[in-house]
Design a protein around this motif. Structure first.
Motif, short mmCIF file in Angstrom:
data_model
loop_
_atom_site.label_atom_id
_atom_site.label_comp_id
_atom_site.label_asym_id
_atom_site.label_seq_id
_atom_site.Cartn_x
_atom_site.Cartn_y
_atom_site.Cartn_z
N ALA A 200 46.09 44.74 39.89
CA ALA A 200 45.50 43.70 39.05
C ALA A 200 46.54 42.67 38.63
O ALA A 200 46.29 41.46 38.66
CB ALA A 200 44.85 44.33 37.81
N LEU A 201 47.73 43.13 38.25
CA LEU A 201 48.79 42.20 37.85
C LEU A 201 49.29 41.38 39.03
O LEU A 201 49.63 40.20 38.88
CB LEU A 201 49.93 42.97 37.21
N ALA A 202 49.35 41.99 40.22
CA ALA A 202 49.75 41.24 41.41
C ALA A 202 48.75 40.13 41.72
O ALA A 202 49.13 39.01 42.07
CB ALA A 202 49.89 42.17 42.60
N VAL A 203 47.47 40.42 41.55
CA VAL A 203 46.43 39.41 41.74
C VAL A 203 46.58 38.32 40.68
O VAL A 203 46.52 37.12 40.99
CB VAL A 203 45.02 40.05 41.68
N ALA A 204 46.80 38.72 39.44
CA ALA A 204 46.95 37.74 38.35
C ALA A 204 48.15 36.83 38.56
O ALA A 204 48.11 35.65 38.19
CB ALA A 204 47.07 38.47 37.02
N GLN A 205 49.22 37.35 39.16
CA GLN A 205 50.45 36.58 39.36
C GLN A 205 50.49 35.86 40.70
O GLN A 205 51.48 35.18 41.01
CB GLN A 205 51.67 37.50 39.24
N ALA A 206 49.45 36.01 41.51
CA ALA A 206 49.45 35.39 42.83
C ALA A 206 49.10 33.91 42.74
O ALA A 206 48.29 33.49 41.90
CB ALA A 206 48.46 36.10 43.74
N TYR A 226 36.60 52.79 36.90
CA TYR A 226 37.25 51.67 37.59
C TYR A 226 36.37 50.43 37.66
O TYR A 226 36.73 49.47 38.33
CB TYR A 226 37.68 52.10 38.99
N ARG A 227 35.23 50.44 36.99
CA ARG A 227 34.35 49.27 37.00
C ARG A 227 35.07 48.03 36.48
O ARG A 227 35.00 46.95 37.11
CB ARG A 227 33.09 49.57 36.19
N PRO A 228 35.77 48.06 35.34
CA PRO A 228 36.47 46.85 34.89
C PRO A 228 37.51 46.35 35.89
O PRO A 228 37.69 45.13 36.05
CB PRO A 228 37.13 47.29 33.57
N PHE A 229 38.19 47.27 36.57
CA PHE A 229 39.17 46.88 37.58
C PHE A 229 38.49 46.20 38.77
O PHE A 229 38.95 45.16 39.27
CB PHE A 229 39.97 48.09 38.04
N ARG A 230 37.35 46.78 39.22
CA ARG A 230 36.62 46.15 40.33
C ARG A 230 36.17 44.75 39.94
O ARG A 230 36.28 43.80 40.73
CB ARG A 230 35.42 47.02 40.74
N ASP A 231 35.66 44.62 38.72
CA ASP A 231 35.25 43.29 38.25
C ASP A 231 36.42 42.32 38.25
O ASP A 231 36.28 41.16 38.69
CB ASP A 231 34.68 43.39 36.82
N PHE A 232 37.56 42.78 37.79
CA PHE A 232 38.73 41.91 37.68
C PHE A 232 39.15 41.36 39.03
O PHE A 232 39.34 40.15 39.19
CB PHE A 232 39.89 42.68 37.03
N ILE A 233 39.29 42.25 40.03
CA ILE A 233 39.79 41.76 41.32
C ILE A 233 38.72 40.98 42.08
O ILE A 233 39.03 39.99 42.75
CB ILE A 233 40.36 42.91 42.19
N ARG A 236 38.51 37.41 41.01
CA ARG A 236 39.71 36.58 41.22
C ARG A 236 40.19 36.56 42.66
O ARG A 236 41.07 35.77 43.00
CB ARG A 236 40.85 37.09 40.32
N ALA A 237 39.66 37.42 43.49
CA ALA A 237 40.17 37.53 44.86
C ALA A 237 39.05 37.94 45.81
O ALA A 237 38.02 38.48 45.39
CB ALA A 237 41.32 38.54 44.92
N GLY A 269 41.79 33.90 44.88
CA GLY A 269 40.93 32.72 44.84
C GLY A 269 40.08 32.52 46.07
O GLY A 269 39.38 31.51 46.17
N GLY A 270 40.11 33.45 47.00
CA GLY A 270 39.32 33.31 48.22
C GLY A 270 37.84 33.52 47.97
O GLY A 270 37.44 34.23 47.05
N LYS A 271 37.01 32.89 48.77
CA LYS A 271 35.58 33.08 48.68
C LYS A 271 35.18 34.30 49.51
O LYS A 271 35.74 34.54 50.58
CB LYS A 271 34.84 31.84 49.19
#
Length: 521
Positions: A200-206, A226-233, A236-237, A269-271
């Motif tokens: 998650a942090l790697a995605v946030a810092q990308a 892991y639902r919040p983690f799935r939502d997060f990535i 954003r990705a 940020g990819g679709k």
């Protein structure tokens, strides 16, 4: 080194197709792999547990490096949990061999274990002859460094937006009140394990369009934790590639790690779009198979939990295809719950065998293919629980229930194993206890009609259900949430299956699957 050369030729897209040439290259790769094995043996098991880190075998590192698309310009590379540098080395080697067209590569290598710094330095030193390459080894806690940088802490070290990240993050649970969990919450990340926190942090810092390749346990693909983690990535990705090792214990076999692992590539940020799914039995990649799937086969559009499925063939499962299998448990008027009796919390109320004032307690060991056997002398688990003011709220009325074991052993062919609890197995007892390693289907804490219970168990024991379940469940645990979110035949169809079951004294797997095919025809 012919074996490693052969691996390279097989990597996806031909992006890493050059063979190893020259003794110097042979010695370099061998040295990294030998170092990994030697250092891993030296590290005490309690230290491995403390940091939750297992070093990446060279073949897997090379494969992971091959998954990045070719790129130009300048590269800002993140290796968080760098260990001895196997992943960075594989990435840099691909660059050296022409697999990337970077003008410059700047690496941030985080490794909290100071004793590994010398090995990491030696690995990266091999690439210092390139003036276009620079590296900073950061012997610090990646989670604290990243969260402070994202939150804009006044004392935080500067962290760039990374164009690339290659990760084998640590695997360790995070307590809800730990410093790591609190730090993650400051930047909107809620997760239960270090590995998902790192990703998650790697995605946030990308940077926008940044590429993240990570080898991580498959457990994040489903389940409520892991639902919040799935939502997060997913917000954003985009998922671009998933590699699945079909053998559970081969990715980190030297460390005897049995957790099922996948390799995933994300694009910041990819679709959402097509996702490449590759599979291999182990880290030799000799039987690599590749397919492309639409994103709606990876995350179903109507799935509020956003489970991540990993289909291993182009064919849709029978469950996906069948219009007859479209009902939720809510539609059927059925609920599924985890057995409420947590034995270690009620230890003083448990009894090895039935006695006056005690009622049946059902464990997985009581469940058989044909039903429930109770009591079982010598089970090594209690057969009964006292009925009193303390235990009463955990008990269910005796009746017909469909039950599924929460855990299956890694050797078992089936992930979902269902049984029917028949009230006649318990004599005159009016209430039952269900232990926490059992999931049970019920109607508002009461039993099901007999035919419905039998038909539901038969449906859950079909090969089609097991195949469908394995596409999103990557471990031996079967959660009640997983069962709740599955699709089922109608209540009437399940009762018809129950009638069919009742007409046969012996039923084989082939018979079950054939009857299910007739249902969905």
């Amino acid at each position: 080194m012919q074996e490693i050369a052969a691996v390279r030729k097989r990597l996806p897209g031909g992006r890493f197709s050059s063979t190893l040439e020259g003794k110097e290259e042979d010695v370099r790769v061998l040295t990294i792999e030998q170092t990994r094995l030697e250092v891993s043996k030296k590290i005490e098991s309690n230290k491995k547990s403390q940091f939750g880190q297992f070093f990446t075998p060279s073949k897997i590192a090379m494969f992971m490096a091959s998954l990045f698309p070719d790129a130009y310009g300048n590269c800002r590379l993140l290796d968080a949990g760098a260990g001895i540098g196997s992943l960075s080395d594989a990435f840099l080697e691909r660059w050296q061999l022409g697999g990337f067209h970077f003008h410059r590569v700047e690496l941030d290598a985080f490794e909290i274990d100071d004793s590994l710094k010398i090995y990491l330095q030696n690995t990266l030193h091999r690439h210092q002859n390139r003036p276009e390459f620079s590296a900073v080894i950061r012997v610090e806690d990646f989670i604290h460094a990243a969260t402070e940088a994202i939150a804009g802490s006044f004392f935080a070290s500067v962290m760039p937006q990374y164009t690339h990240a290659i990760l084998n993050p640590p695997y360790k649970k995070i307590n809800s009140d730990s410093a790591h969990r609190l730090a993650l919450r400051t930047v909107g990340i809620e997760t239960v394990n270090l590995y998902s926190a790192f990703v998650a942090l790697a995605v946030a810092q990308a940077a926008p369009g940044g590429q993240i390749v990570a080898i991580i346990p498959r457990s994040f693909c489903n389940g409520p934790y892991y639902r919040p983690f799935r939502d997060f990535i997913l917000e954003r990705a985009a998922i671009r590639h998933i590699h699945l090792f079909e053998s559970r214990n081969k990715a980190f076999q030297d460390d005897e790690v049995l957790q099922e692992n996948i390799i995933i590539r994300l694009e910041r940020g990819g679709k959402p779009g097509p996702v490449t799914i590759t599979t291999s039995t182990d880290d030799s990649f000799t039987d690599l198979v590749s397919h492309e799937h639409s994103f709606d086969r990876i995350v179903f559009p109507d799935d509020s939990e956003r489970f991540i499925h990993v289909p291993t063939s182009l064919e849709k499962s029978a469950i996906e295809l069948s219009p007859a299998v479209r009902y939720t448990l809510a539609h059927l008027g059925i609920k599924v719950s985890t057995g409420p009796v947590v034995d270690f919390r009620l230890k003083e109320h448990l009894r090895d065998m039935p006695e006056e004032g005690a009622v049946p307690l059902v464990y997985p060991g009581h469940l058989g293919i044909t039903g429930v056997v109770w009591p079982v002398p010598g089970l090594k688990k209690p057969n009964a629980i006292l009925r009193n003011d303390v235990t009463e709220k955990w008990l269910y009325p005796n009746g017909f229930y469909c039950v599924v074991r929460r855990f299956s052993s890694k050797e078992e062919k089936r992930r979902v194993v269902a049984s029917v609890v028949d009230p006649s197995a318990f004599g005159n007892h009016t209430v039952l206890g269900f232990e926490n390693h059992i999931n049970l289907f019920h109607e508002n804490k009461r039993g099901l009609p007999a035919l419905l219970a039998r038909g539901l168990a038969m449906y859950l024991n079909t090969t089609a259900v097991d195949d469908s379940f394995r596409r999103f469940n990557g471990h031996t645990q079967v959660n009640a949430t997983d069962l709740m979110l599955m699709k089922y035949p109608s209540r009437e169809a399940l009762i018809d299956l129950g009638k069919w079951v009742q007409q046969h004294s012996e039923i084989t797997q082939d018979m079950i699957d054939e009857q299910f095919r007739k249902l969905i025809a």
